[in-house]
Each structure stands twice: as C-alpha cells, then as structure tokens.
Design an enzyme around this catalytic site. Structure first.
Site, mmCIF file in Angstrom:
data_model
loop_
_atom_site.group_PDB
_atom_site.id
_atom_site.type_symbol
_atom_site.label_atom_id
_atom_site.label_comp_id
_atom_site.label_asym_id
_atom_site.label_seq_id
_atom_site.Cartn_x
_atom_site.Cartn_y
_atom_site.Cartn_z
ATOM 1 N N HIS A 216 -44.743 -0.641 6.664
ATOM 2 C CA HIS A 216 -44.611 -0.812 5.227
ATOM 3 C C HIS A 216 -44.061 0.459 4.582
ATOM 4 O O HIS A 216 -44.422 0.814 3.466
ATOM 5 C CB HIS A 216 -45.964 -1.163 4.596
ATOM 6 C CG HIS A 216 -46.542 -2.437 5.112
ATOM 7 N ND1 HIS A 216 -47.505 -2.475 6.079
ATOM 8 C CD2 HIS A 216 -46.256 -3.717 4.807
ATOM 9 C CE1 HIS A 216 -47.813 -3.734 6.348
ATOM 10 N NE2 HIS A 216 -47.054 -4.504 5.598
ATOM 11 N N GLY A 394 -12.103 5.998 16.787
ATOM 12 C CA GLY A 394 -12.869 7.179 17.168
ATOM 13 C C GLY A 394 -13.477 7.135 18.550
ATOM 14 O O GLY A 394 -14.334 7.971 18.868
ATOM 15 N N THR A 438 -7.815 -0.647 25.801
ATOM 16 C CA THR A 438 -6.418 -0.518 26.220
ATOM 17 C C THR A 438 -6.214 0.669 27.133
ATOM 18 O O THR A 438 -5.561 0.570 28.180
ATOM 19 C CB THR A 438 -5.525 -0.382 24.982
ATOM 20 O OG1 THR A 438 -5.719 -1.523 24.133
ATOM 21 C CG2 THR A 438 -4.063 -0.296 25.388
ATOM 22 N N SER A 439 -6.780 1.825 26.770
ATOM 23 C CA SER A 439 -6.547 3.019 27.586
ATOM 24 C C SER A 439 -7.157 2.855 28.968
ATOM 25 O O SER A 439 -6.620 3.380 29.956
ATOM 26 C CB SER A 439 -7.110 4.263 26.892
ATOM 27 O OG SER A 439 -8.523 4.236 26.852
ATOM 28 N N ARG A 538 -3.996 0.144 17.460
ATOM 29 C CA ARG A 538 -4.894 0.026 16.307
ATOM 30 C C ARG A 538 -4.503 0.935 15.157
ATOM 31 O O ARG A 538 -4.847 0.666 14.007
ATOM 32 C CB ARG A 538 -6.327 0.361 16.736
ATOM 33 C CG ARG A 538 -6.949 -0.663 17.672
ATOM 34 C CD ARG A 538 -8.366 -0.274 18.007
ATOM 35 N NE ARG A 538 -9.012 -1.265 18.856
ATOM 36 C CZ ARG A 538 -10.242 -1.158 19.329
ATOM 37 N NH1 ARG A 538 -10.967 -0.100 19.032
ATOM 38 N NH2 ARG A 538 -10.758 -2.095 20.087
ATOM 39 N N ASP A 551 -1.468 12.304 18.038
ATOM 40 C CA ASP A 551 -2.038 11.144 18.701
ATOM 41 C C ASP A 551 -3.081 11.586 19.715
ATOM 42 O O ASP A 551 -2.846 12.523 20.503
ATOM 43 C CB ASP A 551 -0.941 10.354 19.403
ATOM 44 C CG ASP A 551 -1.497 9.162 20.153
ATOM 45 O OD1 ASP A 551 -1.983 8.227 19.489
ATOM 46 O OD2 ASP A 551 -1.456 9.185 21.395
ATOM 47 N N ALA A 552 -4.220 10.912 19.711
ATOM 48 C CA ALA A 552 -5.314 11.295 20.611
ATOM 49 C C ALA A 552 -4.927 11.086 22.069
ATOM 50 O O ALA A 552 -5.240 11.910 22.933
ATOM 51 C CB ALA A 552 -6.571 10.500 20.281
#
Length: 577
Positions: A216, A394, A438-439, A538, A551-552
């Site tokens: 509660h 991320g 995808t990766s 994406r 780009d990562a």
C-alpha cells in the site's frame, strides 16, 4: 507514475467501470465490487469473497471466476472497502451455502469485513473470515503479519475447494491451513505514485533496495545495498526457508510476483536463480507462477511467496481456474508430450572435418581475434549503445556483445584439431542465433563466409587469401542487408577497408601492416558517417536526428578491424595469416 486518468479522485471507480465493461461476459458489477456469473446447471457452492483496495490488479477482481473467487470487493486506491460494500458483494455472491470473507491483515480491512460479517450472520447468512498473514518481514508474530502476495495462494485454495463442493466448515479450514503454510518476502526498488500525484509515496536510496515492503505504498523496513539477481534470489529463498512452517515438507507452490514496474523479463531472469536455489535446498517446486499477481500501482519491486504443500493443498493448487486475469487448465498441459533424454540427445553434434596444420594455426589466430573482440565490445558496450540511441533503439552495444559472447563460448567448446573455416562457421552460427536482430544475422553470415573463403584444406594462407576472405565477408553483408556505400551503415567503414586491404596486399605489403593501414581508413570513414543521412534500417525515419552522430555499426566495425590488426601484429609476420 500513474499518468492515465480523468479526475484523479475518481480513478478507482473509473478504472473499475472499464474493467466491468471489458469482462461483462463473465462477471457482473454490484455495489462495491463484482461477482462471477454462475455456470449453467452448476450446483450451489460456498461463496469465497475476497477484497481490498484498488491498485493491486490482478488482485482482487482479476481473480473472480470459476475455481477461484466468487466475488471481489473493490475499495478506493490502497483503501479498505467499506462494510456496506463488503456486505453488498457478499450478499450478491451467496448461493445459500455460506460465505467466506478473505483479505490481507490490515486494520481497515479487518474492521470493515468484520462488521459486514456480523451483519450477514445476523441475517442468517453463515459467514466466516480467513485473514491472510504471509509477510514474514512485518512481524515475528505470525498473527500480526501483513497479507501481501500470499493472498493469491490462500484465495486459490479456498476457491478450488469451494468448486469441489465442500461445505463452509471445510472451505474455512482449508483457508486457514493454506495461510499457515504460506510465507512471503518482498523488496522495493522504487516507490509508487498515486493517480494525480507528482511524487512517489516513498523513495529508495540510490543503489539500494527496500527489504520487507508493503503493498500500500509502505516502504521497506530496511534499506540494503542493491543485489545482483543471484544474490537477491539467495536472500529470498534463504530467509523464507528459515521461516518455514512447522512440519513443512519439501514441496512448495512458488509465486515470484512483480509489483507493477518490474518487467516480466526481469522476473524470468530472477526465477532462474530462485529455482536453482530451491533445488539446491532439496525443495521441489510445483507449478510455479511468475508475473504480476498482487501489485502496488507502479512500484518497482518483487516478492517471493512459498506455500508449503501437503497432498490436499497441492491438489487445490493444481486445480483448474478461469478468471479474467488468471487461467489454469490441467488437461491441455497433460496432453503435451515431454521429450525423452534420447530425443534430446544431440545426434547432430558436429563432426570436425580434417584440417591442415596451416588451417589449425589459422584457427588459433581466429580464436585470439574473437577473444580480443569480446574484450573490446564489453568495454565499449555503453558507448555504442549511446551512439545507437540517437536515432535508433540503443541496443547495438548490447547486441554486439551478446553475439561475440555467444561466438566465443561456442568456439571454446571446439577442439584444437579444428581448422579456421570450421571455427569461424560455428562462431557465425552462434552469433546469429543469440545476438538476434539485423546485425546478428549479418555478422553471423559474414563470419561464416570469411571462414568458407579460407577453407580448411590449404597448406598455406597468404595475405591475398585473407583479403579475398574479407571481400567474402563484405559481400555477405551487402547481399543480406541490401545496403551500399553511403547508406550510413557498417559498410561505410567495411568497404573502404576491403578496398585498401586489397590495394596494399596487391602491392606486396605484408598482412599485418596492410591490415593496420586499412583499419585506419575504416576508422576514418566510420567517423565521416556523422555527416550522412541513413537510407536503410531503423534510423531512416529519424534521418535528420542522426546527422552529427556517426553510425554505431560503422563505429564498431572500425574498432573491431583495429583490434584485429593488433592481434595479427602479435601473431603474424610477412604474408602469412
């Protein structure tokens, strides 16, 4: 924070009205709560009426239905329903065989359910009370303990007994026996916020958890440093086992309960450790429940409930039930065929093909490369995730670490007799399987293609052979991903690398120095992707937001190619891989 509401003062009534409309095919609303619709031609049974405040869903109304509660009383948020509400629901639920009222051990509930019971008994409706007292953190005196997630266990036992057709005395006895056999311990990671409020009812110090919370909005009775999942599981199990009931057996019905803000995936992870700890203690688990059972609005936290089973309680725990929030059906599960150990045997276990000494030597280099990649990606997981989050989801750092982790684990199980093609093929399989996304697919296929290009039958691997394998690596990614140079993907680093590597190797430069120079080109081109707009993947819908951030995938590719160059410099001389 509870953000969806009209007038916060009407939150409990408004949400309950929506719930009644949603489940009008199986419950009906009455003043103060809901009762289950009767099954056609069913014999009258003892009415099990449960209840408490709102904010705990699925408790309490979510478990109204055949095999569980006959009715539920629904009070305001974290507030006991009134005696009039309890009376109204119990009167509507009564089928002529008496009523059991059950609720957690809180002063307001005890008072209001007690007053309603007096009124019902005065009118000739035989009414009993079963109070749940499962919270071991709230008192050493079992009679003074609060009722928290153990409510579910006790209510389930009584509902199943009533469905069997036993009389009121038996349902009451079973309810009390179930309560005596049930123990719960909970922890909070964050407080809950009432509808319309800006701040939570309590807070937990940074880096700590509240041990022994209430449901509660009460904080824990003690703040302790945050624990890893395994340590939290050990704490739960060890304290509950230390408080096991007298004459307890070795079979338990567990509930690992989320309190509202703790995700199911976190609970599944924690259950893995809880189950192992119980097994180590010689405890057999029976049809465990993991999920949101008794919540506290948006509180972050969880609890573990153990009900120690005898034959009777186990039969009732396993019994069928069908309610809006909880369904159990034995027959479909019983019809499933569990595979035998022979069925599970890995008949397809890889047979390592013959490999030349050169292929095995190259495989050693591949193992060293994968290990170095694992270290690199573990160290840079957070930074790669930060870059990816600008215009993506991320998860790039996490996905890459998951992939390389799976690849290295798989390779570690392969004997030293294997060649480079076999090793990289199995590494690629594991990367694709466990990294996902995808990766994961791209890296898995690319590693396999690199290995296939080298093969395991050569007596010597030249720098040109490695450059051709790098081309095969890039071709696999282009073929599967459909991207090209300038699309702001990892190819913007990889393709210039391949071109530079071929040019230098073709000019007679040794592999280590050629690779190092090509990796410098890849790193430079990866940095240059900050000026590009993504055209695939994406990030494409957020193209403008992406400008200014590299780009990562290209960034991680540059890092990896540089690290591979370091390994080659340590292990390779001249033109041999």
């Amino acid at each position: 924070m509870t953000t969806i509401h009209d007038d916060p003062e009407d939150f409990a009534d408004d949400q309950f009205a929506g719930w009644l409309a949603l489940y009008a095919d199986r419950v009906r609303g009455v003043h103060g709560g809901a009762v289950a619709l009767r099954t056609a031609d069913a014999a009258p049974q003892v009415a099990v009426v449960i209840g408490g405040g709102s904010g705990h869903y699925p408790a309490f109304c979510g478990t109204v239905g055949p095999g569980f509660a006959t009715g539920a009383v629904v009070g305001n948020v974290f507030t006991s329903p009134s005696a009039a509400q309890v009376y109204s629901v119990a009167k509507a639920a009564d089928q002529g065989r008496g009523v059991v009222l059950s609720f957690g051990n809180y002063a307001g509930d005890t008072m209001n359910f007690g007053l309603a019971a007096e009124r019902l008994n005065a009118e000739g409706i035989d009414t009993r009370i079963v109070i749940v007292t499962d919270d071991i953190a709230s008192s050493d005196d079992e009679s003074k303990r609060r009722g928290i997630a153990g409510d579910f266990s006790v209510f389930k036992a009584m509902g199943a007994a009533a469905a069997e057709g036993v009389d009121l005395d038996e349902v009451e006895r079973i309810g009390n026996a179930s309560n005596t056999a049930t123990r719960t311990l909970g922890v909070a990671f964050s407080g809950c916020t009432m509808p319309g409020a800006d701040t939570p009812l309590f807070s937990v110090p940074e880096g700590h958890l509240g041990l022994g919370l209430g449901i509660h909005g009460e904080p824990g009775i003690e703040d302790v440093p945050m624990l890893r999942a395994k340590d939290l599981a050990d704490l739960f199990v060890d304290r509950l086992l230390a408080d096991r009931p007298a004459n307890a057996g070795t079979r338990v019905a567990p509930i690992l309960n989320g309190l509202g803000d703790t995700k199911y995936e976190e609970l599944f992870l924690l259950w893995r450790h809880v189950a192992a700890r119980l097994a180590d203690a010689g405890i057999t688990t029976v049809e465990p429940e993991v999920g949101e059972i008794v919540t506290s609005l948006d509180m972050g936290g969880c609890s573990l409930t153990l009900q120690w089973l005898d034959d009777e309680l186990e039969r009732l725990w396993r019994a069928d039930a069908y309610t809006p929030a909880y369904r159990k059906a034995a027959a479909p599960v019983a019809a499933l065929v569990v595979p035998s150990d022979d069925d599970l045997a890995d008949d397809a276990e890889d047979t390592v093909p013959d490999a030349t000494d050169a292929a095995r030597h190259a495989a050693d280099t591949a193992r060293a490369v994968l290990a170095a990649m694992h270290t690199l990606l573990r160290e840079n997981e957070e930074e790669l995730g930060r870059i990816d989050a600008v215009a993506g989801d991320g998860d790039h750092g996490r996905g890459m670490l998951k992939g390389i982790g799976a690849a290295t684990k798989r390779v570690d199980r392969i004997g030293t007799e294997a060649g480079v093609a076999f090793v990289l093929g199995r590494a690629g399989d594991a990367w694709a399987e466990y990294a996902g996304g995808t990766s994961g697919v791209l890296w898995g296929a690319a590693l396999e293609s690199f290995g296939r290009s080298l093969g395991d039958s050569r007596d010597e691997y030249t720098a040109a052979d490695v450059a051709d394998a790098a081309t095969a690596f890039a071709d696999a990614i282009q073929h599967l991903g459909g991207a090209g140079r300038g699309d702001k993907t990892l190819l913007d680093a990889l393709l210039p690398f391949v071109d530079e590597l071929h040019q230098r190797v073709g000019a007679g430069e040794g592999l280590p120095s050629a690779w190092k120079a090509a990796a410098e080109v890849a790193t430079r081109e990866a940095e240059a992707t900050r000026e590009l707009r993504p055209k695939v993947g994406r990030a494409r819908p957020l193209a403008e937001k992406s400008i200014g951030t590299p780009d990562a995938g290209a960034t991680s590719m540059g890092m990896i190619l540089t690290t591979i160059g370091d390994v080659l410099a340590d292990r390779t001389e001249g033109t041999h891989a």
